[in-house]
Write a protein that holds these residues in place. Structure first.
Motif, PDB file in Angstrom:
ATOM      1  N   LEU A 409      41.684  64.797  26.426  1.00  0.00           N
ATOM      2  CA  LEU A 409      40.855  64.490  27.597  1.00  0.00           C
ATOM      3  C   LEU A 409      41.646  64.779  28.876  1.00  0.00           C
ATOM      4  N   PHE A 410      42.916  64.441  28.856  1.00  0.00           N
ATOM      5  CA  PHE A 410      43.811  64.696  29.996  1.00  0.00           C
ATOM      6  C   PHE A 410      43.875  66.199  30.282  1.00  0.00           C
ATOM      7  N   GLN A 411      44.078  66.961  29.203  1.00  0.00           N
ATOM      8  CA  GLN A 411      44.124  68.437  29.378  1.00  0.00           C
ATOM      9  C   GLN A 411      42.805  68.957  29.945  1.00  0.00           C
ATOM     10  N   ASN A 412      41.704  68.325  29.515  1.00  0.00           N
ATOM     11  CA  ASN A 412      40.384  68.805  29.932  1.00  0.00           C
ATOM     12  C   ASN A 412      39.956  68.285  31.304  1.00  0.00           C
ATOM     13  N   GLY A 413      40.794  67.407  31.904  1.00  0.00           N
ATOM     14  CA  GLY A 413      40.516  67.026  33.294  1.00  0.00           C
ATOM     15  C   GLY A 413      40.165  65.572  33.559  1.00  0.00           C
ATOM     16  N   ILE A 414      40.433  64.661  32.578  1.00  0.00           N
ATOM     17  CA  ILE A 414      40.158  63.233  32.840  1.00  0.00           C
ATOM     18  C   ILE A 414      41.372  62.409  32.414  1.00  0.00           C
ATOM     19  N   ILE A 415      41.842  61.556  33.322  1.00  0.00           N
ATOM     20  CA  ILE A 415      42.946  60.652  32.961  1.00  0.00           C
ATOM     21  C   ILE A 415      42.344  59.303  32.551  1.00  0.00           C
ATOM     22  N   ALA A 416      42.639  58.899  31.306  1.00  0.00           N
ATOM     23  CA  ALA A 416      42.157  57.611  30.780  1.00  0.00           C
ATOM     24  C   ALA A 416      43.345  56.940  30.095  1.00  0.00           C
ATOM     25  N   PHE A 417      43.124  55.828  29.453  1.00  0.00           N
ATOM     26  CA  PHE A 417      44.182  55.194  28.656  1.00  0.00           C
ATOM     27  C   PHE A 417      43.524  54.513  27.468  1.00  0.00           C
ATOM     28  N   MET A 418      44.346  53.871  26.643  1.00  0.00           N
ATOM     29  CA  MET A 418      43.768  53.189  25.479  1.00  0.00           C
ATOM     30  C   MET A 418      43.924  51.685  25.645  1.00  0.00           C
ATOM     31  N   ALA A 419      43.312  50.936  24.735  1.00  0.00           N
ATOM     32  CA  ALA A 419      43.441  49.474  24.736  1.00  0.00           C
ATOM     33  C   ALA A 419      43.191  48.970  23.326  1.00  0.00           C
ATOM     34  N   PHE A 443      30.751  63.236  31.727  1.00  0.00           N
ATOM     35  CA  PHE A 443      30.157  63.157  30.384  1.00  0.00           C
ATOM     36  C   PHE A 443      30.133  64.506  29.679  1.00  0.00           C
ATOM     37  N   ARG A 444      30.056  65.587  30.434  1.00  0.00           N
ATOM     38  CA  ARG A 444      30.165  66.908  29.782  1.00  0.00           C
ATOM     39  C   ARG A 444      31.570  67.062  29.201  1.00  0.00           C
ATOM     40  N   ILE A 445      32.586  66.581  29.946  1.00  0.00           N
ATOM     41  CA  ILE A 445      33.973  66.700  29.459  1.00  0.00           C
ATOM     42  C   ILE A 445      34.195  65.783  28.250  1.00  0.00           C
ATOM     43  N   ILE A 446      33.645  64.571  28.302  1.00  0.00           N
ATOM     44  CA  ILE A 446      33.816  63.651  27.160  1.00  0.00           C
ATOM     45  C   ILE A 446      33.176  64.264  25.908  1.00  0.00           C
ATOM     46  N   ASP A 447      31.957  64.753  26.056  1.00  0.00           N
ATOM     47  CA  ASP A 447      31.220  65.351  24.935  1.00  0.00           C
ATOM     48  C   ASP A 447      32.045  66.483  24.299  1.00  0.00           C
ATOM     49  N   GLN A 448      32.498  67.392  25.156  1.00  0.00           N
ATOM     50  CA  GLN A 448      33.304  68.537  24.670  1.00  0.00           C
ATOM     51  C   GLN A 448      34.567  68.041  23.957  1.00  0.00           C
TER      52      GLN A 448
END
Ligand SMILES: Cc1ncc(COP(=O)(O)O)c(C=O)c1O
Length: 455
Positions: A409-419, A443-448
């Motif tokens: 996801l980071f590579q695709n353009g979204i910075i998130a983390f886990m929990a 959401f397009r990035i998450i889906d992909q």
């Protein structure tokens, strides 16, 4: 109140600087890959930093200080959606006009940090505003600390002084209270205190269980009763995150907290709520207000989105002289920004059932559930959270799959983390600057990404 140096010339220059900075920052508002000639920069700079601090980083991530709204630029020239905001502080998004204003105003002051022997109007104004915002509760005082962990240390000290010699604590499984010498024992995860001697005796009881909602309250109370029976007359307080952040955004309904807190009060325990992660992020300024449990709380710790940290406490918990002090309240910029953020949140259209935070919660959960039923069927198996705290499970929700997902996801353009663990969830702490267009692209990035990682 007339504070800081100010003349018509300074004001004029400041207005120009404010506009120039904002206009420049607004150029960084789209997802972009790294520039080829700069691609090596993150790795090289992080390598030196890693060697010097002795530990690596989760992502290849070094900010350039440029970015606007939900976007942030890295020193390799890539621009990403920041949906974790440094694990919480960045509630408004990047280079928000209020942040820029707070910085510029503080430059007109005569120092950097303020503290207990150096009080400034910025610290007073934020304290007064916080107290005004908890008027429906018994909380009467606020004291600054240097971090969320130290806010919790402070809470423990105030409780201990009143309850001496009852020093034993009650907390929840999956709790996270920080990493100080005291809070590492309240934090449930044993891996975070390897090799440490125990300094606080803590009994952990289950929090709300989404999988068994009917019996959740009874299970918590049974565990509380068993803990008190095993060590009678030794407990001082129950510490709870109303919404467990590191646990994966675990929370129950109002009746659950009312039941637990009624029992705690009957058993002469102080109720200490850790809002370091939740502050500002539910449908009310505080999660305890969102749950309607104001009358129970004795001490509430805050941090992250406030830009500074500290504890709100009742008259009864006000300690004897000498117990609490410390050099710093925080930087003038942080205190000034904290006050501006609280005003912006409470005076704008963010809270309540029809506020933007509620809208973001509904939109994110609905869109995740839609993916779970359509293009990501069998690959997203849980979506939940509350306010701007959103979590979902990808694949088998193992740590391995979740890490693989968020790195992609980071590579695709979204910075998130886990929990959390068993299950491990993907975690977003959303910035309030997200537009509906941003959300569609996210959401397009998450889906992909889900379809790239889970086969
Ligand atoms: C609920 C909770 N309490 C305490 C802390 C510790 O705060 P800090 O990292 O500022 O010490 C955190 C940090 O993630 C937290 O989420």
């Amino acid at each position: 109140m007339d504070i800081r140096v100010n003349t018509p010339e300074i004001q004029d220059q400041m207005n120009k600087l404010f506009s120039s900075i904002l206009l420049e920052q607004q150029k960084y508002m789209f997802v972009k890959k790294a520039d080829e000639e700069k691609a090596h920069l993150v790795e090289t700079q992080l390598q030196e930093y890693t060697n010097n601090r002795g530990k690596g980083f989760f992502y290849n991530y070094m900010s350039s200080g440029r970015g606007h709204g939900p976007f942030t630029e890295l020193i390799d020239g890539s621009i990403k959606y920041d949906l974790i905001g440094g694990i919480g502080p960045n509630i408004l998004g990047h280079s928000h006009p209020l942040y820029i204003k707070a910085h510029l105003e503080s430059a007109c002051s005569d120092t950097v940090m303020c503290g207990n022997l150096q009080p400034y109007p910025e610290a007073a104004a934020l304290t007064n505003l916080l107290i005004k915002n908890v008027e429906g509760s018994r909380l009467k005082h606020f004291w600054y600390t240097g971090s969320g962990s130290f806010a919790n240390d402070l809470a423990l000290k105030l409780i201990w002084q009143k309850k001496e010699p009852k020093y034993r604590m009650l907390a929840c499984t999956k709790a996270f209270a920080g990493r100080s010498v005291a809070t590492q024992d309240i934090t449930h995860n044993q891996a975070y205190r390897e090799g440490m001697p125990q300094s606080v005796e803590v009994d952990h009881v289950p929090h709300f269980d989404h999988n068994d909602p009917e019996n959740a309250l009874q299970n918590t109370i049974d565990a509380l009763k068993a803990a008190v029976k095993a060590n009678p007359n030794q407990h001082c307080a129950l510490m709870m995150e109303i919404i467990q952040g590191e646990g994966g955004f675990i929370f129950g309904p109002k009746e659950y907290y009312e039941g637990v807190f009624e029992w705690a009060k009957e058993n002469d325990l102080y109720i200490w709520i850790d809002e370091v992660q939740t502050f500002g992020r539910t449908k009310e300024l505080f999660a305890f207000q969102n749950m309607g449990v104001e009358k129970y709380v004795d001490i509430v710790t805050v941090g992250k989105a406030l830009q500074v940290c500290g504890a709100l406490f009742t008259e009864e918990l006000n300690p004897k002289p000498g117990l609490i002090a410390g050099t710093f309240n925080g930087s003038l910029t942080a205190l000034n920004a904290g006050e501006k953020i609280v005003r912006y949140l409470t005076e704008g259209n963010f809270y309540g059932d029809n506020g933007r935070i509620s809208e973001l919660e509904k939109t994110f959960i609905a869109k995740l559930n839609h993916l779970a039923k359509t293009s990501c069927k069998g690959k997203i198996n849980y979506a939940g959270g509350i306010g701007t705290m959103i979590a979902f499970e990808v694949g088998d929700a193992s740590k391995e799959v979740t890490v693989a997902f968020i790195k992609k996801l980071f590579q695709n353009g979204i910075i998130a983390f886990m929990a959390g663990s068993g299950p491990t969830r993907v975690r977003f702490l959303l910035p309030l600057s997200l537009t509906d267009e941003n959300i569609d692209e996210i959401f397009r990035i998450i889906d992909q990404t889900v379809n790239e990682v889970v086969k």
